[in-house]
Write a protein that holds these residues in place. Sequence first.
Motif, mmCIF file in Angstrom:
data_model
loop_
_atom_site.group_PDB
_atom_site.id
_atom_site.type_symbol
_atom_site.label_atom_id
_atom_site.label_comp_id
_atom_site.label_asym_id
_atom_site.label_seq_id
_atom_site.Cartn_x
_atom_site.Cartn_y
_atom_site.Cartn_z
ATOM 1 N N ILE A 60 36.468 27.998 35.192
ATOM 2 C CA ILE A 60 35.991 28.790 36.324
ATOM 3 C C ILE A 60 35.960 27.916 37.574
ATOM 4 C CG2 ILE A 60 34.131 30.260 37.175
ATOM 5 C CD1 ILE A 60 35.471 31.229 34.527
ATOM 6 N N GLU A 61 36.544 28.419 38.646
ATOM 7 C CA GLU A 61 36.557 27.705 39.926
ATOM 8 C C GLU A 61 35.578 28.389 40.862
ATOM 9 O OE1 GLU A 61 40.616 27.795 41.187
ATOM 10 O OE2 GLU A 61 41.264 26.441 39.597
ATOM 11 N N GLY A 62 34.527 27.689 41.245
ATOM 12 C CA GLY A 62 33.511 28.261 42.115
ATOM 13 C C GLY A 62 32.325 28.747 41.312
ATOM 14 N N GLU A 63 31.451 29.490 41.989
ATOM 15 C CA GLU A 63 30.239 29.980 41.336
ATOM 16 C C GLU A 63 29.976 31.425 41.706
ATOM 17 O OE1 GLU A 63 26.807 27.530 41.846
ATOM 18 O OE2 GLU A 63 27.944 25.684 41.569
ATOM 19 N N GLY A 64 29.287 32.135 40.823
ATOM 20 C CA GLY A 64 28.901 33.512 41.085
ATOM 21 C C GLY A 64 30.065 34.473 41.051
ATOM 22 N N ALA A 67 33.616 33.536 42.179
ATOM 23 C CA ALA A 67 34.350 32.487 41.475
ATOM 24 C C ALA A 67 35.696 33.033 40.987
ATOM 25 C CB ALA A 67 33.533 31.965 40.304
ATOM 26 N N THR A 68 36.636 32.136 40.797
ATOM 27 C CA THR A 68 37.963 32.500 40.301
ATOM 28 C C THR A 68 38.030 32.220 38.811
ATOM 29 O OG1 THR A 68 38.941 31.963 42.428
ATOM 30 C CG2 THR A 68 40.440 32.052 40.547
ATOM 31 N N GLN A 138 29.924 36.225 32.228
ATOM 32 C CA GLN A 138 28.950 35.121 32.194
ATOM 33 C C GLN A 138 29.064 34.267 33.458
ATOM 34 O OE1 GLN A 138 29.459 32.545 28.828
ATOM 35 N NE2 GLN A 138 27.432 31.648 29.050
ATOM 36 N N ALA A 139 30.297 34.014 33.883
ATOM 37 C CA ALA A 139 30.499 33.188 35.082
ATOM 38 C C ALA A 139 30.078 33.912 36.354
ATOM 39 C CB ALA A 139 31.980 32.797 35.187
ATOM 40 N N ALA A 140 30.105 35.239 36.327
ATOM 41 C CA ALA A 140 29.771 36.024 37.517
ATOM 42 C C ALA A 140 28.262 36.044 37.809
ATOM 43 C CB ALA A 140 30.283 37.465 37.368
ATOM 44 N N ARG A 141 27.461 35.667 36.835
ATOM 45 C CA ARG A 141 25.992 35.713 37.004
ATOM 46 C C ARG A 141 25.497 34.642 37.930
ATOM 47 N NH1 ARG A 141 24.945 36.120 30.724
ATOM 48 N NH2 ARG A 141 26.006 38.036 30.418
#
Length: 141
Positions: A60-64, A67-68, A138-141
Amino acid sequence: MAQEAFEDIAETFEFLDDWEDRYRHVIELGRAMDPLEEALRVPATKVEGCASQVWLVPMIEGEGAGATFRFRGDSDAMIVRGLIAILHALYDGLPVAEVGRVDAREEFGRLGLTDHLSAQRSNGLRAMIERIRGLAAQAAR
């Protein structure tokens, strides 16, 4: 809307008349992928529900939600490696918030693959899609 890389695969499939040619193309897509390092082939990256050994590694690149979503994958079965390559073309590079909106079953249907996969392969494909969606959520949280 599918990614450009997936659209390229879809265009190629339009020119392949029979299932054997499509099957060979899926295998070639898998052969073209870089293999996953042994250090990444661990229980945490293994996809349960597949008849073959399958590993998906999120990057995952970035956060929330912005993120990509990026990932790498591998399998011990060539046809499954090809399915991973197609999933990569479909999902890699999307914002994590958009991953769940992609109807992978519909997109695979455009390729004519869903009608020609065995029940075990279909279950494995479903497990890979669910894993990808879960990792992105999960990464989008």
